[in-house]
Design a protein around this motif. Structure first.
Motif, short mmCIF file in Angstrom:
data_model
loop_
_atom_site.label_atom_id
_atom_site.label_comp_id
_atom_site.label_asym_id
_atom_site.label_seq_id
_atom_site.Cartn_x
_atom_site.Cartn_y
_atom_site.Cartn_z
N LYS A 157 0.85 -1.19 0.00
CA LYS A 157 0.00 0.00 0.00
C LYS A 157 0.89 1.23 0.00
O LYS A 157 1.96 1.21 0.58
CB LYS A 157 -0.83 -0.07 1.29
CG LYS A 157 -1.77 1.08 1.49
CD LYS A 157 -3.10 0.77 0.88
CE LYS A 157 -4.00 1.97 0.98
NZ LYS A 157 -5.06 1.92 -0.02
N CYS A 158 0.44 2.29 -0.63
CA CYS A 158 1.20 3.54 -0.54
C CYS A 158 0.21 4.69 -0.63
O CYS A 158 -0.54 4.81 -1.60
CB CYS A 158 2.21 3.62 -1.69
SG CYS A 158 3.22 5.10 -1.62
N GLN A 159 0.20 5.49 0.42
CA GLN A 159 -0.73 6.62 0.49
C GLN A 159 0.08 7.90 0.69
O GLN A 159 0.92 7.96 1.59
CB GLN A 159 -1.66 6.43 1.69
CG GLN A 159 -2.67 7.54 1.84
CD GLN A 159 -3.47 7.42 3.14
OE1 GLN A 159 -2.88 7.54 4.22
NE2 GLN A 159 -4.75 7.18 3.03
N VAL A 160 -0.17 8.90 -0.16
CA VAL A 160 0.54 10.18 -0.02
C VAL A 160 -0.48 11.26 0.31
O VAL A 160 -1.48 11.44 -0.40
CB VAL A 160 1.30 10.52 -1.32
CG1 VAL A 160 2.00 11.88 -1.19
CG2 VAL A 160 2.31 9.43 -1.65
N ILE A 161 -0.23 11.94 1.41
CA ILE A 161 -1.15 12.98 1.87
C ILE A 161 -0.56 14.33 1.53
O ILE A 161 0.55 14.67 1.97
CB ILE A 161 -1.38 12.84 3.40
CG1 ILE A 161 -1.99 11.46 3.68
CG2 ILE A 161 -2.29 13.96 3.92
CD1 ILE A 161 -1.73 10.93 5.05
N GLY A 162 -1.28 15.08 0.71
CA GLY A 162 -0.77 16.37 0.26
C GLY A 162 -1.49 17.52 0.91
O GLY A 162 -2.35 17.33 1.80
N GLU A 163 -1.17 18.75 0.46
CA GLU A 163 -1.76 19.95 1.07
C GLU A 163 -3.26 20.04 0.83
O GLU A 163 -3.99 20.61 1.62
CB GLU A 163 -1.10 21.20 0.46
CG GLU A 163 0.36 21.34 0.83
CD GLU A 163 1.04 22.43 0.01
OE1 GLU A 163 0.96 22.40 -1.22
OE2 GLU A 163 1.65 23.33 0.64
N LYS A 164 -3.72 19.49 -0.32
CA LYS A 164 -5.16 19.63 -0.60
C LYS A 164 -5.80 18.33 -1.08
O LYS A 164 -6.85 18.38 -1.73
CB LYS A 164 -5.38 20.76 -1.61
CG LYS A 164 -4.53 20.63 -2.87
CD LYS A 164 -4.75 21.79 -3.81
CE LYS A 164 -3.89 21.60 -5.04
NZ LYS A 164 -4.08 22.58 -6.05
N GLY A 165 -5.17 17.22 -0.78
CA GLY A 165 -5.79 15.95 -1.18
C GLY A 165 -4.90 14.78 -0.84
O GLY A 165 -3.77 14.94 -0.36
N ILE A 166 -5.44 13.59 -1.10
CA ILE A 166 -4.71 12.35 -0.83
C ILE A 166 -4.68 11.53 -2.11
O ILE A 166 -5.67 11.48 -2.83
CB ILE A 166 -5.44 11.52 0.26
CG1 ILE A 166 -5.42 12.27 1.60
CG2 ILE A 166 -4.83 10.13 0.42
CD1 ILE A 166 -6.20 11.56 2.70
N ALA A 167 -3.54 10.91 -2.41
CA ALA A 167 -3.48 9.97 -3.54
C ALA A 167 -2.92 8.66 -3.00
O ALA A 167 -1.92 8.66 -2.26
CB ALA A 167 -2.59 10.51 -4.64
N GLU A 168 -3.57 7.56 -3.34
CA GLU A 168 -3.08 6.28 -2.81
C GLU A 168 -3.31 5.15 -3.80
O GLU A 168 -4.22 5.20 -4.63
CB GLU A 168 -3.74 5.97 -1.47
CG GLU A 168 -5.23 5.80 -1.51
CD GLU A 168 -5.82 5.58 -0.10
OE1 GLU A 168 -5.65 6.47 0.75
OE2 GLU A 168 -6.43 4.54 0.11
N LEU A 169 -2.48 4.11 -3.68
CA LEU A 169 -2.68 2.90 -4.50
C LEU A 169 -4.01 2.29 -4.07
O LEU A 169 -4.37 2.37 -2.90
CB LEU A 169 -1.57 1.87 -4.25
CG LEU A 169 -0.13 2.25 -4.51
CD1 LEU A 169 0.77 1.03 -4.28
CD2 LEU A 169 0.07 2.74 -5.93
N PRO A 170 -4.71 1.63 -5.01
CA PRO A 170 -5.94 0.95 -4.59
C PRO A 170 -5.59 -0.15 -3.59
O PRO A 170 -4.49 -0.70 -3.64
CB PRO A 170 -6.47 0.34 -5.89
CG PRO A 170 -5.32 0.30 -6.81
CD PRO A 170 -4.38 1.38 -6.42
#
Ligand code: ISE
Length: 340
Positions: free
Chosen positions: A239-252
């Motif tokens: 799993k890899c989840q990246v939390i940014g300043e205005k959203g989150i992007a992550e592997l399903p």
């Protein structure tokens, strides 16, 4: 047809050979070498290769019947064929890690710098996974703003080998996240810390402390935690989840078909990385072959990426003793790698 010389004929060599024979275009294996000649004979037999067994690494690398080299030998044996390939000005794909010591990684980087060219691609295949690619693109296009923190999970059902020990959690498993995190966050490492959580009683490897949590802090302040186990029992789970300043992007959660059946919603879980990253293994090798055929330097992870991974891994292994954060000092990046 690109003629490939294969050094090391164990498990991962079988994955790459099966891909070259069954799925990829433009290459054939013409020479193989393994310290155990039975392993070399077996791979030729298993895939009906029209290949010869080379008497030594040097003979294989310098054979006129070899245009590029694949290194799939034991981790500590990567350095010899890589240095020989650079000297012979032949492209070389090396399985991860680049080498097991910083000194060996530095020798490889110095050899490329001396020749003024890059020849090496390191097998950090996750960068070729379509979901990791989308994650990278999402971050690079600024959709979620600057990345602030992250969470990774690296679970295997059971240890890769019976002799998988505490440091291997870093230099065999976490090394993938080490490569991915600096690539995704476009940032260098500031510190690394490894801590041990409550131990899993199902872990049968005496010299393996499992699970472990690795925390990296980046130069711009981002913090990423990676949860690591080699005894998840239920399957391979990355799993890899990246939390940014205005959203989150992550592997399903699972890149799998969702099935609704018999009162349940579920998906299959891959057993190991050769299934989960099957496409990535093919894409990385095709990319290597294509660049070699066009006489271009490889486009994948470089020897410098391999060196960075070795430095962070060394420090993470040091941190396993104290479980304290360790500051990272990287050597200066040579010009050759700065445009990459
Ligand atoms: C194994 O050696 C690999 O390279 C896999 O990609 C990784 O996920 C696994 O944890 C390692 O043991």
């Amino acid at each position: 047809m690109l003629k490939l010389g294969l050094v090391g004929c164990g498990a991962i060599a079988h994955t790459h050979t099966a891909n070259i024979v069954n799925h990829l275009k433009g290459a054939q294996i013409t020479q193989v070498y393994d310290v155990f000649s039975a392993a070399a004979k077996k791979i030729i037999r298993d895939y009906k290769l029209k290949a010869e067994i080379a008497p030594s690494i040097d003979d294989l690398v310098n054979s006129p019947d070899v245009d590029a080299i694949l290194v799939c030998s034991r981790n500590d044996a990567h350095v010899e064929p890589i240095l020989a390939a650079i000297k012979a000005h032949k492209p070389v794909f090396s399985e991860k890690p680049l080498a097991t010591t910083l000194t060996d990684c530095q020798k490889i980087v110095a050899a490329e710098v001396k020749e003024g060219q890059r020849f090496v691609q390191v097998g950090f295949m996750r960068r070729y996974d379509p979901f990791y690619q989308q994650l990278k693109e999402t971050i690079d296009t600024g959709k979620i703003g600057q990345p602030l923190m992250g969470y990774c999970r690296h679970f295997t059902a059971e240890p890769a080998t019976n002799y998988f020990e505490t440091p291997n959690m870093i230099n065999d498993a976490f090394i993938h996240e080490i490569d991915i995190i600096h690539w995704l966050f476009n940032d260098d490492y500031n510190s690394v810390q490894v801590q041990f959580a409550r131990q899993n009683s199902l872990n049968k490897n005496e010299n393996l402390t499992d699970p472990q949590i690795a925390t990296v802090k980046m130069k711009h302040g981002a913090i990423v935690n990676t949860y690591l186990t080699q005894n998840a029992q239920y399957g391979y789970d990355v799993k890899c989840q990246v939390i940014g300043e205005k959203g989150i992007a992550e592997l399903p959660d699972m890149p799998k078909l969702e099935i609704h059946q018999a009162g349940k919603i579920y998906h299959e879980i891959d057993h190991d990385w050769t299934y989960r990253f099957a496409e990535a293994y093919q894409l990385e090798m095709q990319d290597f072959i294509d660049h070699a055929q066009n006489n271009e330097a490889p486009a994948g992870p470089t020897a410098w990426d391999g060196l960075i991974a070795a430095v962070i891994a060394d420090n993470a292994i040091k941190s396993q003793s104290s479980q304290q954060a360790i500051k990272i000092e990287l050597p200066e990046q040579p010009q050759l790698y700065q445009s990459k």
